[in-house]
Design an enzyme around this catalytic site. Structure first.
Site, PDB file in Angstrom:
ATOM      1  CE  LYS A  20      -4.184  -2.136   1.079  1.00 24.12           C
ATOM      2  NZ  LYS A  20      -3.794  -3.481   1.347  1.00 24.12           N
TER       3      LYS A  20
HETATM    4  C1  LIG Z   1      -4.504  -4.564   0.865  1.00 24.41           C
HETATM    5  C2  LIG Z   1      -3.785  -5.846   0.814  1.00 24.41           C
HETATM    6  C3  LIG Z   1      -4.151  -6.854  -0.076  1.00 24.41           C
HETATM    7  C4  LIG Z   1      -5.353  -6.722  -0.986  1.00 24.41           C
HETATM    8  O1  LIG Z   1      -5.147  -5.770  -2.003  1.00 24.41           O
HETATM    9  P1  LIG Z   1      -6.380  -5.177  -2.812  1.00 24.41           P
HETATM   10  O2  LIG Z   1      -5.815  -4.121  -3.675  1.00 24.41           O
HETATM   11  O3  LIG Z   1      -7.326  -4.628  -1.783  1.00 24.41           O
HETATM   12  O4  LIG Z   1      -6.990  -6.302  -3.560  1.00 24.41           O
HETATM   13  C5  LIG Z   1      -3.381  -7.992  -0.133  1.00 24.41           C
HETATM   14  N1  LIG Z   1      -2.321  -8.164   0.684  1.00 24.41           N
HETATM   15  C6  LIG Z   1      -1.945  -7.223   1.562  1.00 24.41           C
HETATM   16  C7  LIG Z   1      -0.777  -7.486   2.446  1.00 24.41           C
HETATM   17  C8  LIG Z   1      -2.663  -6.031   1.658  1.00 24.41           C
HETATM   18  O5  LIG Z   1      -2.272  -5.095   2.527  1.00 24.41           O
END
Ligand SMILES: *Cc1c(COP(=O)(O)O)cnc(C)c1O
Length: 465
Positions: A112
């Site tokens: 993120k």
């Molecule tokens: C947010 C997240 C996901 C999922 O990603 P999306 O874009 O919401 O599908 C998967 N793994 C981790 C570690 C995350 O923080």
């Protein structure tokens, strides 16, 4: 470049307006009116370039002059300067055709950071230029919250409220949020699920009066700028492995469908993406959808990969918009049916069309643990419970004609030490900059699952500009 809503009713906006708006006023999500496309030559020319240069080339057509090139370059350089690996998004081979892209070297150890470090700076830049302030309210199933807080802390033009489901995020995840005690950060532990948190955020956006009073904005992956920033690493992975002259597949551990949608977008922009594998845990609504063409809601159940404990994947709406030939009212009708009856079906021909690109795979907790252990033994790599789902899904689903598949490793194993240790017997260590996380003081408010109380809290803390 104009941005249009997936529900077809809201006005088309420029990049800066779409950035600040987050959710469209008709309840839809913004998408570029038309996908920018790179020629094979332009894609070939990205190979070997620094990561930040690839980001610049990929996002430039989306920003379309709203930010001058020189300033945009500075924003991008600054966004990735805090990453703790010189490659920023290093790529590793796991076996024959399977590769892993490590997206966890940012400040909060999850992918993120790629989008949010940029988003915070884009907000700051645009708001200062306009002399405006905003309130950000976000829901997190774990990792978005800390990444958003890290990106927005101490920024003068922004107040940020992050809701997480009380007791349903890991201790590392919680502490990464609640130990940031900046004056402009409020952490709320909601007595409910992640979907409750997300519903409240959506409801605040749908209350126009409230929305205007606090100048509400979003950092959840409903914000187009997040998806935009993520498209860059798909290009980086693609050109490193021979695109545009060789096709490539991606395997993505999926929750809100933002990350895998960025891979899809890279394909629309000219990267030869020949397969996308959507990984899920026991909250497998997406896997069932791709298998059957029918989307049916079940209750959310906690799992070892909490960032994927989701039943309503907001960004799926963006794919649906394309699947329904960009017909906003058809999107709205499908999603209303889903909201009201907990189900909608895609017509068989459209379902077949989706399956040309997408596959899906689920792992329950037991399989997740055994895969972490397996890969540790076979490769010496410790995967977190999200990333391992991508790797296992790729091994299970890669098609014969896909020469290379890149699995997105979305979190550092030290973010989920209990599961990783249980599986492998090894406790992954937090990187140095976080070694004292468990000694830092926490600050958060536990609140009832009640929209009115939440709104009152935000209103009571409002600062004037
Ligand atoms: C947010 C997240 C996901 C999922 O990603 P999306 O874009 O919401 O599908 C998967 N793994 C981790 C570690 C995350 O923080």
């Amino acid at each position: 470049m104009k941005y249009i809503s997936t529900r077809g009713q809201a006005d088309a906006l420029n990049f800066d307006e779409a950035l600040l708006a987050g959710l469209a006023r008709d309840g839809g999500l913004y998408l570029p009116e038309k996908w920018p496309e790179f020629s094979a030559e332009e894609i070939r020319d990205m190979a070997g370039k620094p990561y930040t240069e690839i980001v610049f080339r990929v996002v430039k057509p989306f920003i379309d002059g709203v930010i001058p090139d020189k300033d945009l370059k500075e924003i991008i350089e600054d966004s990735y300067a805090g990453f703790r690996h010189t490659a920023i998004a290093p790529l590793k081979q796991i076996n024959g055709r399977i590769w892993v892209m490590e997206l966890f070297h940012g400040p909060t150890l999850a992918f993120k950071d790629f989008a949010l470090q940029m988003l915070g700076r884009l907000f700051d830049y645009i708001l200062k230029k306009r002399g405006e302030r905003i309130t950000i309210v976000g829901a997190t199933s774990g990792d978005t919250g800390s990444a958003a807080i890290e990106a927005c802390r101490d920024r003068d033009q922004i107040d940020i409220y992050i809701l997480h489901p009380h007791g349903r995020v890991s201790e590392v995840q919680r502490r990464q949020m609640t130990t940031v005690t900046s004056h402009n950060v409020t952490n709320i532990a909601l007595e409910g699920t992640f979907d409750d948190c997300q519903d409240h955020v959506k409801a605040m956006f749908n209350d126009q009066n409230f929305r205007d009073t606090v100048n509400l904005s979003a950092v959840n992956s409903i914000n187009w700028a997040r998806i935009m920033s993520q498209i860059a690493y798909y290009f980086a992975a693609g050109v490193a492995l021979g695109a545009p002259d060789r096709p490539i597949g991606f395997s993505v551990p999926t929750g809100n469908f933002g990350n895998v949608f960025a891979a899809y977008a890279a394909g629309r922009m000219g990267l030869p993406v020949s397969q996308l594998v959507v990984g899920s845990n026991r909250n497998d609504i997406l896997t069932r959808f791709f298998e059957t063409g029918s989307m049916t809601m079940n209750p959310v159940e906690p799992s070892l990969s909490p960032s994927m404990d989701i039943q309503v994947s907001s960004n799926f709406e963006r794919l649906l918009f394309d699947l329904l030939d960009r017909d906003g009212s058809a999107v709205e009708a499908a999603l209303n049916a889903f909201r009201e009856g907990g189900n909608f079906d895609l017509e068989p021909e459209r379902h077949q069309r989706v399956l040309r690109l997408f596959d899906a795979y689920r792992l329950d907790d037991e399989q997740t643990l055994s895969m972490i252990s397996d890969y540790y033994v076979k490769t010496g790599e410790l995967f977190d419970p999200h990333s391992v789902i991508a790797v296992a899904a790729a091994e299970a689903k890669i098609r014969d004609d896909v020469p290379a598949m890149v699995c997105m490793a979305t979190a550092h194993p030290a973010k989920f030490p209990d599961a990783v240790c249980k599986a492998s017997g090894v406790t992954p260590e937090l990187p140095e900059h976080m070694a004292d996380l468990f000694d830092r003081e926490e600050k958060y408010t536990v609140m009832d699952n009640d929209l009115t109380k939440l709104k009152d809290l935000v209103l009571s803390r409002r600062r004037n500009s």
